[in-house]
Design a protein around this motif. Structure first.
Motif, PDB file in Angstrom:
ATOM      1  N   HIS A  10      39.520   5.629  69.565  1.00  0.00           N
ATOM      2  CA  HIS A  10      39.919   6.506  70.550  1.00  0.00           C
ATOM      3  C   HIS A  10      39.605   6.265  71.942  1.00  0.00           C
ATOM      4  N   TRP A  43      34.812   9.786  56.834  1.00  0.00           N
ATOM      5  CA  TRP A  43      33.347   9.445  57.422  1.00  0.00           C
ATOM      6  C   TRP A  43      32.432  10.062  56.406  1.00  0.00           C
ATOM      7  N   LEU A  84      29.664   7.603  68.191  1.00  0.00           N
ATOM      8  CA  LEU A  84      30.818   8.307  68.967  1.00  0.00           C
ATOM      9  C   LEU A  84      31.384   6.942  69.853  1.00  0.00           C
ATOM     10  N   CYS A  87      33.832   5.446  66.972  1.00  0.00           N
ATOM     11  CA  CYS A  87      34.950   6.119  67.304  1.00  0.00           C
ATOM     12  C   CYS A  87      35.703   5.614  68.527  1.00  0.00           C
ATOM     13  N   ILE A 121      37.403  14.421  60.423  1.00  0.00           N
ATOM     14  CA  ILE A 121      36.195  13.583  60.326  1.00  0.00           C
ATOM     15  C   ILE A 121      35.583  13.189  58.792  1.00  0.00           C
ATOM     16  N   MET A 141      42.881   6.851  60.781  1.00  0.00           N
ATOM     17  CA  MET A 141      41.473   7.760  60.795  1.00  0.00           C
ATOM     18  C   MET A 141      40.866   7.706  59.194  1.00  0.00           C
TER      19      MET A 141
END
Length: 102
Positions: A39, A80, A31, A35, A68, A77
């Motif tokens: 983000h 995953w 994350l 990510c 996701i 995006m």
């Protein structure tokens, strides 16, 4: 409207066994680093939208799981699903909804 099979998968994933503590740390690192590269860190938005709890409040778990896992066509995006199980993705969604994961 989300497909019924996806809602069933989300329910099953949320009820499933939690990732191990080691895997949880790996997921938090994902994350922050993977990510966070799009983000932002904190994830208030950048190339991708904000992942802050208040920004996700109007999004369902099923929607977040699908984005996701499958990615978002026409955006940066990526999917995953080859790296994250449904259970891990559901766990990540729950972390994103909390303030303290950062």
């Amino acid at each position: 409207m989300r497909p019924v099979w996806l809602l069933a998968l989300v329910s099953a994933a949320v009820l499933a066994e939690q990732p191990t503590p080691q895997r949880q740390q790996e997921l938090i690192d994902l994350l922050k680093h993977d990510c966070g590269s799009c983000h932002g860190l904190p994830p208030k938005g950048g190339l991708g939208p904000s992942l802050m709890p208040e920004a996700l409040a109007n999004k369902t778990d099923a929607f977040l799981l699908e984005v996701i896992q499958k990615g978002k066509a026409g955006s940066a995006m990526p999917p995953w699903q080859q790296f994250l199980s449904l259970e891990e993705t559901a766990w990540l969604v729950q972390q994103l909804r909390q303030e303290g994961w950062k």
